[in-house]
Design a protein around this motif. Sequence first.
Motif, PDB file in Angstrom:
ATOM      1  N   ALA A  48      34.950 -34.160  14.422  1.00 39.80           N
ATOM      2  CA  ALA A  48      35.217 -33.345  14.118  1.00 39.80           C
ATOM      3  C   ALA A  48      36.085 -32.399  13.163  1.00 39.80           C
ATOM      4  N   PRO A  49      36.297 -31.497  12.680  1.00 39.22           N
ATOM      5  CA  PRO A  49      37.791 -30.916  12.449  1.00 39.22           C
ATOM      6  C   PRO A  49      38.937 -29.946  12.971  1.00 39.22           C
ATOM      7  N   ALA A  50      37.990 -29.669  14.378  1.00 49.17           N
ATOM      8  CA  ALA A  50      38.606 -28.417  15.675  1.00 49.17           C
ATOM      9  C   ALA A  50      38.217 -28.696  16.792  1.00 49.17           C
ATOM     10  N   PRO A  51      38.501 -29.132  17.889  1.00 51.99           N
ATOM     11  CA  PRO A  51      37.994 -29.371  19.050  1.00 51.99           C
ATOM     12  C   PRO A  51      36.959 -27.993  19.478  1.00 51.99           C
ATOM     13  N   GLY A  52      35.503 -28.407  19.712  1.00 51.78           N
ATOM     14  CA  GLY A  52      34.716 -27.488  20.224  1.00 51.78           C
ATOM     15  C   GLY A  52      34.197 -27.275  18.217  1.00 51.78           C
ATOM     16  N   ALA A  53      34.353 -27.769  17.823  1.00 52.96           N
ATOM     17  CA  ALA A  53      33.921 -27.886  15.991  1.00 52.96           C
ATOM     18  C   ALA A  53      32.315 -28.939  16.321  1.00 52.96           C
ATOM     19  N   PRO A  54      31.548 -28.377  15.292  1.00 54.05           N
ATOM     20  CA  PRO A  54      30.126 -29.387  15.407  1.00 54.05           C
ATOM     21  C   PRO A  54      30.641 -30.713  14.207  1.00 54.05           C
ATOM     22  N   PRO A  55      30.339 -32.375  14.863  1.00 54.64           N
ATOM     23  CA  PRO A  55      30.651 -33.117  13.815  1.00 54.64           C
ATOM     24  C   PRO A  55      30.638 -33.250  12.857  1.00 54.64           C
ATOM     25  N   PHE A  56      31.830 -33.621  12.026  1.00 51.40           N
ATOM     26  CA  PHE A  56      31.220 -33.724  10.937  1.00 51.40           C
ATOM     27  C   PHE A  56      30.073 -34.695  10.425  1.00 51.40           C
ATOM     28  N   VAL A  57      29.690 -35.774  10.564  1.00 46.93           N
ATOM     29  CA  VAL A  57      28.342 -36.469  10.755  1.00 46.93           C
ATOM     30  C   VAL A  57      27.768 -37.162  11.933  1.00 46.93           C
ATOM     31  N   SER A  58      26.416 -37.222  11.897  1.00 49.65           N
ATOM     32  CA  SER A  58      26.217 -37.681  13.608  1.00 49.65           C
ATOM     33  C   SER A  58      24.994 -37.929  13.378  1.00 49.65           C
ATOM     34  N   GLU A  59      24.681 -38.954  14.518  1.00 47.29           N
ATOM     35  CA  GLU A  59      23.734 -40.551  14.200  1.00 47.29           C
ATOM     36  C   GLU A  59      21.514 -39.250  13.365  1.00 47.29           C
ATOM     37  N   GLY A  60      21.568 -40.218  12.233  1.00 43.59           N
ATOM     38  CA  GLY A  60      21.128 -39.619  11.460  1.00 43.59           C
ATOM     39  C   GLY A  60      20.552 -38.979   9.867  1.00 43.59           C
ATOM     40  N   ASP A  61      22.201 -38.342   9.888  1.00 43.31           N
ATOM     41  CA  ASP A  61      22.567 -38.183   8.463  1.00 43.31           C
ATOM     42  C   ASP A  61      22.692 -38.470   7.372  1.00 43.31           C
ATOM     43  N   GLU A  62      22.767 -38.365   6.155  1.00 45.14           N
ATOM     44  CA  GLU A  62      22.938 -38.832   4.907  1.00 45.14           C
ATOM     45  C   GLU A  62      24.582 -38.793   4.633  1.00 45.14           C
ATOM     46  N   VAL A  63      24.790 -40.058   4.040  1.00 41.37           N
ATOM     47  CA  VAL A  63      26.047 -39.391   3.526  1.00 41.37           C
ATOM     48  C   VAL A  63      26.170 -39.494   2.716  1.00 41.37           C
ATOM     49  N   SER A  64      27.181 -39.143   1.361  1.00 41.59           N
ATOM     50  CA  SER A  64      27.296 -39.903   0.201  1.00 41.59           C
ATOM     51  C   SER A  64      28.782 -40.684  -0.295  1.00 41.59           C
ATOM     52  N   PRO A  65      28.903 -41.372  -1.000  1.00 36.60           N
ATOM     53  CA  PRO A  65      30.955 -42.150  -1.277  1.00 36.60           C
ATOM     54  C   PRO A  65      30.982 -40.631  -1.281  1.00 36.60           C
ATOM     55  N   GLY A  66      32.663 -40.228  -0.902  1.00 38.05           N
ATOM     56  CA  GLY A  66      33.661 -39.599  -0.769  1.00 38.05           C
ATOM     57  C   GLY A  66      33.516 -38.397   0.109  1.00 38.05           C
ATOM     58  N   GLN A  67      32.410 -38.557   0.695  1.00 37.58           N
ATOM     59  CA  GLN A  67      31.744 -37.525   2.095  1.00 37.58           C
ATOM     60  C   GLN A  67      32.661 -37.729   2.765  1.00 37.58           C
ATOM     61  N   GLN A  68      33.996 -36.609   3.268  1.00 30.69           N
ATOM     62  CA  GLN A  68      34.486 -36.264   4.874  1.00 30.69           C
ATOM     63  C   GLN A  68      33.402 -36.806   5.625  1.00 30.69           C
ATOM     64  N   VAL A  69      33.711 -37.334   6.423  1.00 28.86           N
ATOM     65  CA  VAL A  69      32.895 -38.376   7.474  1.00 28.86           C
ATOM     66  C   VAL A  69      33.568 -37.815   9.158  1.00 28.86           C
ATOM     67  N   ALA A  70      35.198 -38.028   9.691  1.00 29.95           N
ATOM     68  CA  ALA A  70      35.701 -37.415  10.535  1.00 29.95           C
ATOM     69  C   ALA A  70      36.738 -37.269  10.086  1.00 29.95           C
ATOM     70  N   ILE A  71      38.388 -37.331  10.739  1.00 31.18           N
ATOM     71  CA  ILE A  71      39.672 -37.567  10.667  1.00 31.18           C
ATOM     72  C   ILE A  71      39.928 -38.383  11.884  1.00 31.18           C
ATOM     73  N   ILE A  72      41.356 -39.094  10.998  1.00 30.98           N
ATOM     74  CA  ILE A  72      42.323 -40.027  11.728  1.00 30.98           C
ATOM     75  C   ILE A  72      43.425 -39.720  12.105  1.00 30.98           C
ATOM     76  N   GLU A  73      44.141 -39.297  12.791  1.00 29.29           N
ATOM     77  CA  GLU A  73      45.366 -38.270  13.723  1.00 29.29           C
ATOM     78  C   GLU A  73      46.578 -39.770  13.323  1.00 29.29           C
ATOM     79  N   ALA A  74      47.741 -40.027  12.652  1.00 24.44           N
ATOM     80  CA  ALA A  74      48.336 -40.562  12.418  1.00 24.44           C
ATOM     81  C   ALA A  74      49.711 -40.354  12.440  1.00 24.44           C
TER      82      ALA A  74
END
Length: 126
Positions: A48-74
């Motif tokens: 999710a974009p922030a704690p407590g916010a809904p996730p970018f995608v969940s099981e069953g969701d359709e995604v398209s190329p280039g769509q943001q699906v998560a974040i990795i903190e590095a």
Amino acid sequence: MAWQPPQVAPATVDGAVVPLVPAPVPAAPAAPAGPTLNAATVGTFYRAPAPGAPPFVSEGDEVSPGQQVAIIEAMKLMLPVEAERGGRVAEVLVADGEGVEYGQPLFRLASADGAAEGTDESELAA
């Protein structure tokens, strides 16, 4: 002068010699069947974009190329994870807040007919 290997006394249990056998090596986790969306860097995975916010995608969701699906903190940088291909999210493979490695599968996608690619239909019924 020749080197002599150290002498090791045989293992015994109640006076009987016990053969030494190596410990079993755990099997590597199986790679998920079907196409996956993978981590592009090492870091901490967030759904999710922030704690407590809904996730970018969940099981069953359709995604398209280039769509943001998560974040990795590095190194205190929030790097977007974008889908390289389209499809339906069949499974989220990493828990929120878990550390990930480069190339580690994050999501497994399903084919257009709803079955996981590379998976036999009879396996889905089980």
